[in-house]
Design a protein around this motif. Structure first.
Motif, PDB file in Angstrom:
ATOM      1  N   LYS A  22       0.825  -1.206   0.000  1.00 47.90           N
ATOM      2  CA  LYS A  22       0.000   0.000   0.000  1.00 47.90           C
ATOM      3  C   LYS A  22       0.858   1.254   0.000  1.00 47.90           C
ATOM      4  O   LYS A  22       0.486   2.268  -0.569  1.00 47.90           O
ATOM      5  CB  LYS A  22      -0.944  -0.007   1.205  1.00 47.90           C
ATOM      6  N   ARG A  23       2.019   1.191   0.640  1.00 48.07           N
ATOM      7  CA  ARG A  23       2.856   2.380   0.783  1.00 48.07           C
ATOM      8  C   ARG A  23       3.499   2.815  -0.530  1.00 48.07           C
ATOM      9  O   ARG A  23       3.918   3.950  -0.653  1.00 48.07           O
ATOM     10  CB  ARG A  23       3.947   2.109   1.826  1.00 48.07           C
ATOM     11  N   MET A  24       3.598   1.919  -1.521  1.00 49.28           N
ATOM     12  CA  MET A  24       4.207   2.313  -2.792  1.00 49.28           C
ATOM     13  C   MET A  24       3.235   2.277  -3.966  1.00 49.28           C
ATOM     14  O   MET A  24       3.643   2.445  -5.109  1.00 49.28           O
ATOM     15  CB  MET A  24       5.440   1.461  -3.096  1.00 49.28           C
ATOM     16  N   SER A  25       1.959   2.055  -3.717  1.00 48.20           N
ATOM     17  CA  SER A  25       0.977   2.156  -4.797  1.00 48.20           C
ATOM     18  C   SER A  25       1.112   3.531  -5.463  1.00 48.20           C
ATOM     19  O   SER A  25       1.301   4.535  -4.779  1.00 48.20           O
ATOM     20  CB  SER A  25      -0.437   2.003  -4.211  1.00 48.20           C
ATOM     21  N   PRO A  26       1.081   3.607  -6.819  1.00 51.06           N
ATOM     22  CA  PRO A  26       0.669   2.606  -7.795  1.00 51.06           C
ATOM     23  C   PRO A  26       1.780   1.629  -8.207  1.00 51.06           C
ATOM     24  O   PRO A  26       1.533   0.758  -9.031  1.00 51.06           O
ATOM     25  CB  PRO A  26       0.263   3.456  -8.991  1.00 51.06           C
ATOM     26  N   PHE A  27       3.007   1.786  -7.664  1.00 48.35           N
ATOM     27  CA  PHE A  27       4.078   0.839  -7.964  1.00 48.35           C
ATOM     28  C   PHE A  27       3.827  -0.426  -7.132  1.00 48.35           C
ATOM     29  O   PHE A  27       3.710  -0.353  -5.909  1.00 48.35           O
ATOM     30  CB  PHE A  27       5.436   1.432  -7.608  1.00 48.35           C
ATOM     31  N   PHE A  28       3.761  -1.572  -7.792  1.00 51.29           N
ATOM     32  CA  PHE A  28       3.510  -2.809  -7.061  1.00 51.29           C
ATOM     33  C   PHE A  28       4.787  -3.606  -6.856  1.00 51.29           C
ATOM     34  O   PHE A  28       4.987  -4.208  -5.801  1.00 51.29           O
ATOM     35  CB  PHE A  28       2.478  -3.669  -7.803  1.00 51.29           C
ATOM     36  N   SER A  87       8.977   9.899 -16.666  1.00 52.98           N
ATOM     37  CA  SER A  87       7.560  10.254 -16.602  1.00 52.98           C
ATOM     38  C   SER A  87       7.363  11.333 -15.548  1.00 52.98           C
ATOM     39  O   SER A  87       8.196  11.511 -14.667  1.00 52.98           O
ATOM     40  CB  SER A  87       6.697   9.032 -16.271  1.00 52.98           C
ATOM     41  N   GLY A  88       6.236  12.051 -15.658  1.00 53.82           N
ATOM     42  CA  GLY A  88       6.014  13.164 -14.752  1.00 53.82           C
ATOM     43  C   GLY A  88       6.830  14.365 -15.175  1.00 53.82           C
ATOM     44  O   GLY A  88       7.034  14.598 -16.372  1.00 53.82           O
ATOM     45  N   GLY A 123       8.442  14.312 -18.795  1.00 55.53           N
ATOM     46  CA  GLY A 123       8.772  12.991 -19.293  1.00 55.53           C
ATOM     47  C   GLY A 123       7.871  12.570 -20.434  1.00 55.53           C
ATOM     48  O   GLY A 123       6.708  12.962 -20.506  1.00 55.53           O
ATOM     49  N   PRO A 124       8.374  11.727 -21.337  1.00 55.88           N
ATOM     50  CA  PRO A 124       7.609  11.320 -22.514  1.00 55.88           C
ATOM     51  C   PRO A 124       6.614  10.194 -22.251  1.00 55.88           C
ATOM     52  O   PRO A 124       5.718   9.962 -23.068  1.00 55.88           O
ATOM     53  CB  PRO A 124       8.694  10.844 -23.478  1.00 55.88           C
ATOM     54  N   ALA A 125       6.749   9.480 -21.143  1.00 52.73           N
ATOM     55  CA  ALA A 125       5.892   8.319 -20.908  1.00 52.73           C
ATOM     56  C   ALA A 125       4.466   8.745 -20.623  1.00 52.73           C
ATOM     57  O   ALA A 125       4.209   9.692 -19.877  1.00 52.73           O
ATOM     58  CB  ALA A 125       6.428   7.494 -19.748  1.00 52.73           C
ATOM     59  N   SER A 126       3.531   8.040 -21.223  1.00 56.47           N
ATOM     60  CA  SER A 126       2.106   8.237 -20.962  1.00 56.47           C
ATOM     61  C   SER A 126       1.667   7.192 -19.951  1.00 56.47           C
ATOM     62  O   SER A 126       1.916   5.999 -20.140  1.00 56.47           O
ATOM     63  CB  SER A 126       1.316   8.096 -22.262  1.00 56.47           C
ATOM     64  N   SER A 127       1.024   7.614 -18.865  1.00 58.04           N
ATOM     65  CA  SER A 127       0.587   6.688 -17.824  1.00 58.04           C
ATOM     66  C   SER A 127      -0.876   6.934 -17.492  1.00 58.04           C
ATOM     67  O   SER A 127      -1.436   7.981 -17.801  1.00 58.04           O
ATOM     68  CB  SER A 127       1.455   6.833 -16.569  1.00 58.04           C
ATOM     69  N   PHE A 128      -1.495   5.952 -16.825  1.00 55.49           N
ATOM     70  CA  PHE A 128      -2.924   6.020 -16.522  1.00 55.49           C
ATOM     71  C   PHE A 128      -3.213   6.659 -15.174  1.00 55.49           C
ATOM     72  O   PHE A 128      -4.360   6.930 -14.842  1.00 55.49           O
ATOM     73  CB  PHE A 128      -3.533   4.623 -16.581  1.00 55.49           C
ATOM     74  N   SER A 129      -2.177   6.871 -14.365  1.00 54.57           N
ATOM     75  CA  SER A 129      -2.293   7.609 -13.112  1.00 54.57           C
ATOM     76  C   SER A 129      -1.001   8.398 -12.950  1.00 54.57           C
ATOM     77  O   SER A 129       0.021   8.061 -13.549  1.00 54.57           O
ATOM     78  CB  SER A 129      -2.512   6.659 -11.925  1.00 54.57           C
ATOM     79  N   PRO A 130      -1.026   9.482 -12.177  1.00 52.62           N
ATOM     80  CA  PRO A 130       0.163  10.339 -12.074  1.00 52.62           C
ATOM     81  C   PRO A 130       1.363   9.599 -11.478  1.00 52.62           C
ATOM     82  O   PRO A 130       1.280   9.044 -10.383  1.00 52.62           O
ATOM     83  CB  PRO A 130      -0.301  11.469 -11.156  1.00 52.62           C
ATOM     84  N   VAL A 131       2.465   9.589 -12.235  1.00 54.23           N
ATOM     85  CA  VAL A 131       3.686   8.904 -11.819  1.00 54.23           C
ATOM     86  C   VAL A 131       4.886   9.771 -12.170  1.00 54.23           C
ATOM     87  O   VAL A 131       5.011  10.228 -13.305  1.00 54.23           O
ATOM     88  CB  VAL A 131       3.824   7.537 -12.526  1.00 54.23           C
ATOM     89  N   GLY A 179       0.570  13.679  -0.954  1.00 53.09           N
ATOM     90  CA  GLY A 179      -0.191  12.443  -0.985  1.00 53.09           C
ATOM     91  C   GLY A 179       0.431  11.344  -1.815  1.00 53.09           C
ATOM     92  O   GLY A 179      -0.037  10.197  -1.787  1.00 53.09           O
ATOM     93  N   PHE A 180       1.466  11.646  -2.588  1.00 53.01           N
ATOM     94  CA  PHE A 180       2.110  10.645  -3.444  1.00 53.01           C
ATOM     95  C   PHE A 180       3.010   9.738  -2.600  1.00 53.01           C
ATOM     96  O   PHE A 180       3.753  10.205  -1.742  1.00 53.01           O
ATOM     97  CB  PHE A 180       2.957  11.316  -4.521  1.00 53.01           C
TER      98      PHE A 180
END
Length: 290
Positions: A35-41, A166-167, A174-182, A202-203
């Motif tokens: 939970k502490r590193m979501s969205p990174f699993f 990204s970000g 960053g050039p990466a497209s992601s589905f949640s802010p990263v 909150g990140f």
């Protein structure tokens, strides 16, 4: 305000992924960070390791994924990728492969053939980035980010560079497209460098030391191969580099949804996991010859 440090930890004992990647898992195995590193699993790190020349294929054969994205970062070596959506390519030093498994994909990863014939040092990182429920069935996709694609910001006084995968960092995006802010930043620091990395409070945020050692928000020196996890009580991380160092900085908006993990599937419920297994067995992830 500087974030407090939640902990400094090292990865779990190294293990083989296939016969080509000798990795240490930093999360979720090494510490309770689901939970502490979501969205990174997941974070697997392949420390610098020499491989002898060979004509044998080394790596990971064809396998499935659903419900998340894999992000592979190359520091040394070369990895060839192929998937059932028809994508393929070679990830070389300084490059990133961002693959959206989404609704389901098959892929394989091998040491690139010409590189393997010569042998050399391999150093890689792979992250699994969870997808929000609304996007878990997104169409599979592939972003091949070359060195030229990745935004790079020079630090004042020639003290190093921040590569933005990204970000954003300052005015570099960053050039990466992601589905949640990263935010994913690759820091290459010279002796005496200090860099301030703003990030929303909150990140969920961590940094992995890839080479050398650094201090972070007033910590003692954190050596190569250790990860710093920060509390969500501030909006800034300050990294100081006594010598030459390399650091990967990760920060992302948590996905506040149920999470069920089974092998190569990352879904919201056991029923969805069972469906993923059934769809894979029925050949609905496409076809890919190994």
């Amino acid at each position: 305000m500087k974030r407090s440090i939640d902990g400094v930890f090292e990865g779990a004992r190294q293990h083989w992924v296939g016969d080509g990647f000798h990795v240490s898992n930093f999360f979720p195995s090494a510490t309770d960070t689901e939970k502490r590193m979501s969205p990174f699993f997941l974070l697997d790190y392949h420390r610098p390791e020499a491989y002898s020349p060979t004509t044998k294929r080394r790596g990971v054969g064809t396998h499935p994924h659903r419900g998340f994205e894999t992000v592979t970062v190359a520091f040394q070596g070369a990895v060839a990728h192929h998937d059932s959506a028809g994508n393929g390519g070679v990830i070389r030093p300084g490059e990133v492969q961002w693959m959206t498994a989404g609704a389901g994909i098959l892929h394989n990863e091998y040491h690139e053939a010409e590189w393997a014939k010569k042998g050399g040092v391999m150093q890689m990182m792979q992250l699994w980035v969870n997808l929000p429920r609304a996007h878990k069935r997104a169409a599979p996709a592939y972003q091949a980010l070359t060195r030229a694609d990745i935004a790079e910001k020079a630090l004042p006084g020639g003290k190093g560079t921040v590569r933005v995968v990204s970000g954003a960092f300052e005015d570099a995006k960053g050039p990466a497209s992601s589905f949640s802010p990263v935010h994913m930043l690759d820091l290459r620091l010279e002796p005496g460098a200090t860099v301030r990395l703003p990030t929303p409070a909150g990140f969920n945020t961590a940094l992995l030391v890839l080479a050398g050692s650094v201090k972070a928000n007033g910590s003692g020196e954190v050596p190569e191969g250790k990860c710093v996890l920060f509390k969500n009580d501030g909006d800034e991380v300050v990294v100081e580099s006594p010598g030459r160092s390399s650091v990967m900085f990760l920060s992302g908006a948590p996905i506040e949804e149920p999470l069920v993990h089974y092998g190569p599937f990352l879904m919201n419920s056991i029923d969805e996991i069972n469906e993923a297994v059934e769809d894979f067995n029925a050949g609905r992830f496409g076809r890919l010859d190994d």
